[in-house]
Scaffold this active site. Structure first.
Site, PDB file in Angstrom:
ATOM      1  N   LEU A  41     -35.186  55.230 -16.445  1.00  0.00           N
ATOM      2  CA  LEU A  41     -34.128  54.236 -16.652  1.00  0.00           C
ATOM      3  C   LEU A  41     -33.306  54.173 -15.374  1.00  0.00           C
ATOM      4  O   LEU A  41     -32.964  55.212 -14.803  1.00  0.00           O
ATOM      5  CB  LEU A  41     -33.216  54.648 -17.811  1.00  0.00           C
ATOM      6  CG  LEU A  41     -33.498  54.101 -19.210  1.00  0.00           C
ATOM      7  CD1 LEU A  41     -32.498  54.671 -20.194  1.00  0.00           C
ATOM      8  CD2 LEU A  41     -33.479  52.590 -19.255  1.00  0.00           C
ATOM      9  N   ASP A  42     -32.974  52.967 -14.916  1.00  0.00           N
ATOM     10  CA  ASP A  42     -32.144  52.819 -13.716  1.00  0.00           C
ATOM     11  C   ASP A  42     -30.814  53.552 -13.898  1.00  0.00           C
ATOM     12  O   ASP A  42     -30.313  53.662 -15.019  1.00  0.00           O
ATOM     13  CB  ASP A  42     -31.867  51.336 -13.439  1.00  0.00           C
ATOM     14  CG  ASP A  42     -33.116  50.586 -12.992  1.00  0.00           C
ATOM     15  OD1 ASP A  42     -34.073  51.250 -12.556  1.00  0.00           O
ATOM     16  OD2 ASP A  42     -33.130  49.344 -13.086  1.00  0.00           O
ATOM     17  N   PRO A  43     -30.209  54.024 -12.802  1.00  0.00           N
ATOM     18  CA  PRO A  43     -28.920  54.733 -12.900  1.00  0.00           C
ATOM     19  C   PRO A  43     -27.850  53.955 -13.661  1.00  0.00           C
ATOM     20  O   PRO A  43     -27.057  54.547 -14.397  1.00  0.00           O
ATOM     21  CB  PRO A  43     -28.528  54.940 -11.435  1.00  0.00           C
ATOM     22  CG  PRO A  43     -29.825  54.993 -10.703  1.00  0.00           C
ATOM     23  CD  PRO A  43     -30.730  54.030 -11.425  1.00  0.00           C
ATOM     24  N   ALA A  49     -28.385  51.725 -15.971  1.00  0.00           N
ATOM     25  CA  ALA A  49     -28.799  51.451 -17.355  1.00  0.00           C
ATOM     26  C   ALA A  49     -28.445  52.657 -18.219  1.00  0.00           C
ATOM     27  O   ALA A  49     -28.199  53.747 -17.716  1.00  0.00           O
ATOM     28  CB  ALA A  49     -30.293  51.178 -17.407  1.00  0.00           C
ATOM     29  N   ARG A 101     -34.844  43.513 -15.389  1.00  0.00           N
ATOM     30  CA  ARG A 101     -34.193  42.817 -14.262  1.00  0.00           C
ATOM     31  C   ARG A 101     -35.033  41.630 -13.818  1.00  0.00           C
ATOM     32  O   ARG A 101     -34.523  40.538 -13.559  1.00  0.00           O
ATOM     33  CB  ARG A 101     -34.021  43.780 -13.075  1.00  0.00           C
ATOM     34  CG  ARG A 101     -32.822  44.693 -13.176  1.00  0.00           C
ATOM     35  CD  ARG A 101     -32.742  45.573 -11.950  1.00  0.00           C
ATOM     36  NE  ARG A 101     -33.779  46.583 -11.907  1.00  0.00           N
ATOM     37  CZ  ARG A 101     -34.319  47.078 -10.801  1.00  0.00           C
ATOM     38  NH1 ARG A 101     -33.946  46.623  -9.618  1.00  0.00           N
ATOM     39  NH2 ARG A 101     -35.226  48.027 -10.858  1.00  0.00           N
TER      40      ARG A 101
END
Length: 307
Positions: free
Chosen positions: A37-39, A41, A179
Site C-alpha cells: 500500500l502506498d505510504p 494510502a 491512481r
C-alpha cells in the site's frame, strides 16, 4: 507464533515499515505483508507471521476492494495529490456523464502503471527513475475492474451541476493501480484527474471492520491476548474439505509425500465428491498443508505445507 494479523496500515507508513515495527512488537523475525500500500494510502494490510509467510504470494494474488476519492481537473506527476501539479484543466462533467464514463471501466483493460511505482524496469524501480526526472515507456498490464460504485460526489461551488470530486468503491484484480484508474477516468472525461485519497477496505476475507492498528497489537501483546487476533492459517481454506491423516500415515505427511485415501479419513463423507483440493490435518488435528488430487496417479500431491 504462526498466523495472520489483519493490520490497519495508517497514513505515513510504508508496508515495509509496518512489518519492521511488528518484528519489534512481536519479537518475531519471520513476518511478511501481502501487497504493498502506498505510504499515503491506508486500510487493510494482512501481515503473515511465522509459517503463514508461505501465504504471502497467495494473498497478494487475491481480489481487493478500495474506497478512493478522484479529483477532476488536476493532473500530477504521481497521479495523486501528493505530486507536482503538471496541468489544470476545465471540468465540464455532470453527474450523469461521470456515471456513464465510470461504467465503461467495469471491464478488463490494459492499464499503464504510474511512473511513481515499485515496478522494476531493467533492474531499476520506476519511482527511482521518476525521482531522477526520467519518464520512460511502461508496458501496459492487464487488470480487471469487477465493479465501481459511486458513493458520492462533490460539486464545484460556483457550478453545482459540475462534478469536482468523486468518491467511489472499486473492486478489482491484483496489480490494479487505483491512481492510474483515476487518471484514466479523468482522461476519458477530457479534463484529467488524480487520486485524492485511498483506503483499502478488503483483501480476500480480511475486511476493514476487523483491522487492528499497531498500537492495538502492541496492547494485545502486553495483555497476552494476541492469540485472539492472530488468525489461524487454515481459516483461509475452510471452503476446502478437511481430512485427518491416520497416525500410522503421518510419517508420509511430515515428509511431504503423496497421500492416498487409505491414509486419511474425511471429516464429512459428503466431501468425498469434491476431490480437487483438500486441507490436511495430522492425527493430532494440527493443520499441516493443502493437497491436490492427481488424477493420473490417483493420489493427492502436496501443494503447500505449513510444518
Amino acid at each position: 507464533m504462526n498466523g495472520i494479523i489483519n493490520v490497519y496500515k495508517e497514513k505515513g507508513f510504508t508496508s515495509f515499515d509496518v512489518c519492521a515495527k511488528l518484528r519489534g512488537i512481536l519479537k518475531q523475525k519471520k513476518i511478511g505483508h501481502t501487497g504493498t500500500l502506498d505510504p499515503d494510502a491506508e486500510g487493510v494490510l494482512p501481515v503473515c507471521v511465522g509459517n503463514a509467510t508461505k501465504l504471502c504470494d497467495l494473498l497478494t494474488d487475491k481480489d481487493k476492494v478500495y474506497e478512493a476519492v478522484l479529483t477532476l481537473g488536476i493532473i500530477t506527476d504521481t497521479e495523486d495529490m501528493t505530486g507536482e501539479v503538471l496541468e489544470r484543466r476545465l471540468v465540464t462533467a455532470t453527474y450523469d456523464r461521470v456515471l456513464e464514463v465510470v461504467e465503461q471501466f467495469t471491464r478488463t483493460y490494459d492499464q499503464i502503471p504510474p511512473m511513481y511505482s515499485a515496478i522494476k524496469v531493467n533492474g531499476q524501480k520506476l519511482y527511482e527513475l521518476a525521482r531522477q526526472g526520467k519518464v520512460i515507456e511502461r508496458k501496459p498490464r492487464t487488470v480487471t475492474i469487477h465493479a465501481i460504485d459511486i458513493l458520492g460526489v462533490t460539486p464545484l461551488e460556483e457550478q453545482p451541476e459540475i462534478v469536482h470530486e468523486v468518491r467511489m468503491r472499486v473492486s478489482c484484480s491484483k496489480g490494479t493501480y487505483i491512481r492510474s484508474l483515476c487518471r484514466d477516468i479523468g482522461e476519458a472525461l477530457q479534463c484529467g484527474g488524480c487520486m485524492k485519497s485511498l483506503i483499502r477496505t478488503q483483501v480476500s476475507i480480511f475486511t476493514l471492520e476487523n483491522t487492528l492498528r499497531l498500537a492495538e497489537i502492541e496492547e494485545c501483546v502486553k495483555n497476552q491476548t494476541l492469540e485472539q487476533v492472530l488468525m489461524p492459517v487454515d481459516k483461509l481454506f475452510l471452503s476446502m474439505p478437511k481430512v485427518v491423516v491416520k497416525k500410522e500415515s503421518c510419517k508420509f505427511l511430515y515428509n511431504g509425500n503423496q497421500l492416498v485415501e487409505d491414509n486419511f479419513t474425511w471429516e464429512k463423507v459428503s466431501d468425498q465428491i469434491n476431490i480437487d483440493k483438500i486441507r490436511v490435518y495430522d492425527s493430532e488435528d494440527v493443520f499441516t498443508g493443502i493437497y491436490e488430487y492427481d488424477e493420473k496417479k490417483n493420489c493427492y500431491q502436496p501443494v503447500k505445507m505449513f510444518l
